[in-house]
Design an enzyme around this catalytic site. Sequence first.
Site, PDB file in Angstrom:
ATOM      1  N   ASN A  10       2.537 -56.628  24.295  1.00  0.00           N
ATOM      2  CA  ASN A  10       1.840 -55.737  25.222  1.00  0.00           C
ATOM      3  C   ASN A  10       0.762 -56.542  25.954  1.00  0.00           C
ATOM      4  O   ASN A  10      -0.124 -57.117  25.327  1.00  0.00           O
ATOM      5  CB  ASN A  10       1.237 -54.579  24.420  1.00  0.00           C
ATOM      6  N   HIS A  13      -4.067 -56.019  27.919  1.00  0.00           N
ATOM      7  CA  HIS A  13      -5.420 -56.594  27.850  1.00  0.00           C
ATOM      8  C   HIS A  13      -5.558 -57.901  28.613  1.00  0.00           C
ATOM      9  O   HIS A  13      -6.675 -58.362  28.827  1.00  0.00           O
ATOM     10  CB  HIS A  13      -5.884 -56.686  26.400  1.00  0.00           C
ATOM     11  N   ARG A  21     -13.022 -59.131  36.830  1.00  0.00           N
ATOM     12  CA  ARG A  21     -13.525 -59.813  38.037  1.00  0.00           C
ATOM     13  C   ARG A  21     -12.796 -59.377  39.311  1.00  0.00           C
ATOM     14  O   ARG A  21     -13.033 -59.955  40.366  1.00  0.00           O
ATOM     15  CB  ARG A  21     -13.376 -61.332  37.866  1.00  0.00           C
ATOM     16  N   HIS A  46       1.341 -50.475  29.555  1.00  0.00           N
ATOM     17  CA  HIS A  46       1.041 -49.037  29.522  1.00  0.00           C
ATOM     18  C   HIS A  46       0.364 -48.680  30.841  1.00  0.00           C
ATOM     19  O   HIS A  46      -0.772 -49.078  31.085  1.00  0.00           O
ATOM     20  CB  HIS A  46       0.120 -48.750  28.330  1.00  0.00           C
ATOM     21  N   ARG A  48      -1.529 -46.273  32.479  1.00  0.00           N
ATOM     22  CA  ARG A  48      -2.293 -45.079  32.085  1.00  0.00           C
ATOM     23  C   ARG A  48      -2.633 -44.243  33.315  1.00  0.00           C
ATOM     24  O   ARG A  48      -2.689 -44.756  34.434  1.00  0.00           O
ATOM     25  CB  ARG A  48      -3.585 -45.495  31.381  1.00  0.00           C
ATOM     26  N   ARG A  52      -6.586 -47.946  34.031  1.00  0.00           N
ATOM     27  CA  ARG A  52      -7.728 -48.779  33.636  1.00  0.00           C
ATOM     28  C   ARG A  52      -7.373 -50.253  33.442  1.00  0.00           C
ATOM     29  O   ARG A  52      -8.217 -51.110  33.544  1.00  0.00           O
ATOM     30  CB  ARG A  52      -8.397 -48.223  32.376  1.00  0.00           C
ATOM     31  N   GLU A  73       5.343 -48.210  28.942  1.00  0.00           N
ATOM     32  CA  GLU A  73       4.760 -47.199  28.054  1.00  0.00           C
ATOM     33  C   GLU A  73       4.039 -46.202  28.945  1.00  0.00           C
ATOM     34  O   GLU A  73       3.311 -46.599  29.861  1.00  0.00           O
ATOM     35  CB  GLU A  73       3.763 -47.933  27.148  1.00  0.00           C
ATOM     36  N   THR A 103      -7.525 -46.319  22.885  1.00  0.00           N
ATOM     37  CA  THR A 103      -6.124 -46.739  22.807  1.00  0.00           C
ATOM     38  C   THR A 103      -5.322 -45.529  22.344  1.00  0.00           C
ATOM     39  O   THR A 103      -5.897 -44.472  22.079  1.00  0.00           O
ATOM     40  CB  THR A 103      -5.965 -47.941  21.846  1.00  0.00           C
ATOM     41  N   THR A 104      -3.995 -45.673  22.242  1.00  0.00           N
ATOM     42  CA  THR A 104      -3.175 -44.539  21.814  1.00  0.00           C
ATOM     43  C   THR A 104      -3.528 -44.191  20.366  1.00  0.00           C
ATOM     44  O   THR A 104      -3.297 -44.985  19.462  1.00  0.00           O
ATOM     45  CB  THR A 104      -1.676 -44.906  21.932  1.00  0.00           C
ATOM     46  N   GLU A 154       9.393 -45.335  18.057  1.00  0.00           N
ATOM     47  CA  GLU A 154       8.470 -46.388  17.633  1.00  0.00           C
ATOM     48  C   GLU A 154       7.496 -45.732  16.668  1.00  0.00           C
ATOM     49  O   GLU A 154       6.823 -44.758  17.010  1.00  0.00           O
ATOM     50  CB  GLU A 154       7.728 -46.987  18.836  1.00  0.00           C
ATOM     51  N   HIS A 193       1.344 -51.035  16.640  1.00  0.00           N
ATOM     52  CA  HIS A 193      -0.073 -50.646  16.736  1.00  0.00           C
ATOM     53  C   HIS A 193      -0.888 -51.283  15.605  1.00  0.00           C
ATOM     54  O   HIS A 193      -0.574 -51.115  14.434  1.00  0.00           O
ATOM     55  CB  HIS A 193      -0.295 -49.124  16.717  1.00  0.00           C
ATOM     56  N   GLY A 215      -0.061 -55.955  20.812  1.00  0.00           N
ATOM     57  CA  GLY A 215      -0.857 -56.310  21.976  1.00  0.00           C
ATOM     58  C   GLY A 215      -2.222 -56.882  21.665  1.00  0.00           C
ATOM     59  O   GLY A 215      -2.448 -58.091  21.757  1.00  0.00           O
TER      60      GLY A 215
HETATM   61  N1  PXP Z   1       2.843 -49.477  20.718  1.00  0.00           N
HETATM   62  C1  PXP Z   1       2.268 -48.466  21.402  1.00  0.00           C
HETATM   63  C2  PXP Z   1       3.101 -47.267  21.681  1.00  0.00           C
HETATM   64  C3  PXP Z   1       0.928 -48.561  21.856  1.00  0.00           C
HETATM   65  O1  PXP Z   1       0.369 -47.532  22.514  1.00  0.00           O
HETATM   66  C4  PXP Z   1       0.220 -49.738  21.618  1.00  0.00           C
HETATM   67  C5  PXP Z   1      -1.167 -49.879  22.150  1.00  0.00           C
HETATM   68  O2  PXP Z   1      -1.160 -49.981  23.529  1.00  0.00           O
HETATM   69  C6  PXP Z   1       0.870 -50.763  20.921  1.00  0.00           C
HETATM   70  C7  PXP Z   1       2.166 -50.607  20.452  1.00  0.00           C
HETATM   71  C8  PXP Z   1       0.180 -52.058  20.618  1.00  0.00           C
HETATM   72  O3  PXP Z   1      -0.925 -51.820  19.825  1.00  0.00           O
HETATM   73  P1  PXP Z   1      -1.955 -53.002  19.581  1.00  0.00           P
HETATM   74  O4  PXP Z   1      -2.569 -53.309  20.919  1.00  0.00           O
HETATM   75  O5  PXP Z   1      -2.929 -52.434  18.610  1.00  0.00           O
HETATM   76  O6  PXP Z   1      -1.183 -54.157  19.035  1.00  0.00           O
END
Ligand code: PXP
Length: 243
Positions: A10, A13, A21, A46, A48, A52, A73, A103-104, A154, A193, A215
């Site tokens: 992911n 970030h 910046r 993702h 959103r 963001r 996502e 976060t989710t 997932e 996650h 991520g």
């Molecule tokens: N899977 C899903 C569905 C998520 O929402 C996220 C967070 O964006 C992740 C995986 C990855 O989570 P993490 O950033 O904590 O590794």
Amino acid sequence: MKKKIRLGVNIDHVATLRNARNENFPDLIRVVDLLNKNNVDLITVHLREDRRHIKDHDVQELRKKNLLPLNLEMAATDEMKEICLKTQPYSCCIVPERREELTTEGGLDVKNQLNYLGEFVQDFRNTKIKLALFIDPEIDQIEAASRIGVNVVEIHTGKYARCFNDDHEYELKRIKDAAKHCEKLGIDCHAGHGLNYENVRKIALIPNVTELNVGHFLISNSVFDGLEGTIKKFMKIINHASI
Ligand code: PXP
């Protein structure tokens, strides 16, 4: 012996850092190129509601360059569905979304939204998009996903990732039981996650978990080990566990 587990990275970030910046550094495409060279299997973004981190043009550019399969996502809204159907990513993971969350925070409540989600997923039926639902490790949520005809989930590993000792074992068992139930129903089981060097091995060891989506740790740890070093080390852990 278990099949090699797929790793999805992911890159939200990376976009967070870039947006600090408002310029194009670090460039997402360059990051995906590096992930590709290091045998990552897919990338996740993702999009959103508040945009963001990932922006609409990022999704389009990543899809156009197509260096790695794209997993989009998104929340189950009409706006996102339209974007997804137009973009035709490799896969799409439906998540719950609240504007104020960092976060989710939890899985989708499929069980109590059977009609809404059941209808929402209809438009994906005649596409090649592999559709997944992000759910907590709960048997009745897996049953509900199956009832609306979705065959990929997932499993949310966030709770497992955050707790220790007895609670950690309890949460791990919930994920194992959920994965087993997926197998019984013919559902492809992914997980993600909060996963990091320390906690990923036990998840990768679960026989029918086929894909991990990670991520925040991978991008943050790049400050210390570099992105390439971090990916190599992470892959070594999951491949040892899964091959
Ligand atoms: N899977 C899903 C569905 C998520 O929402 C996220 C967070 O964006 C992740 C995986 C990855 O989570 P993490 O950033 O904590 O590794």
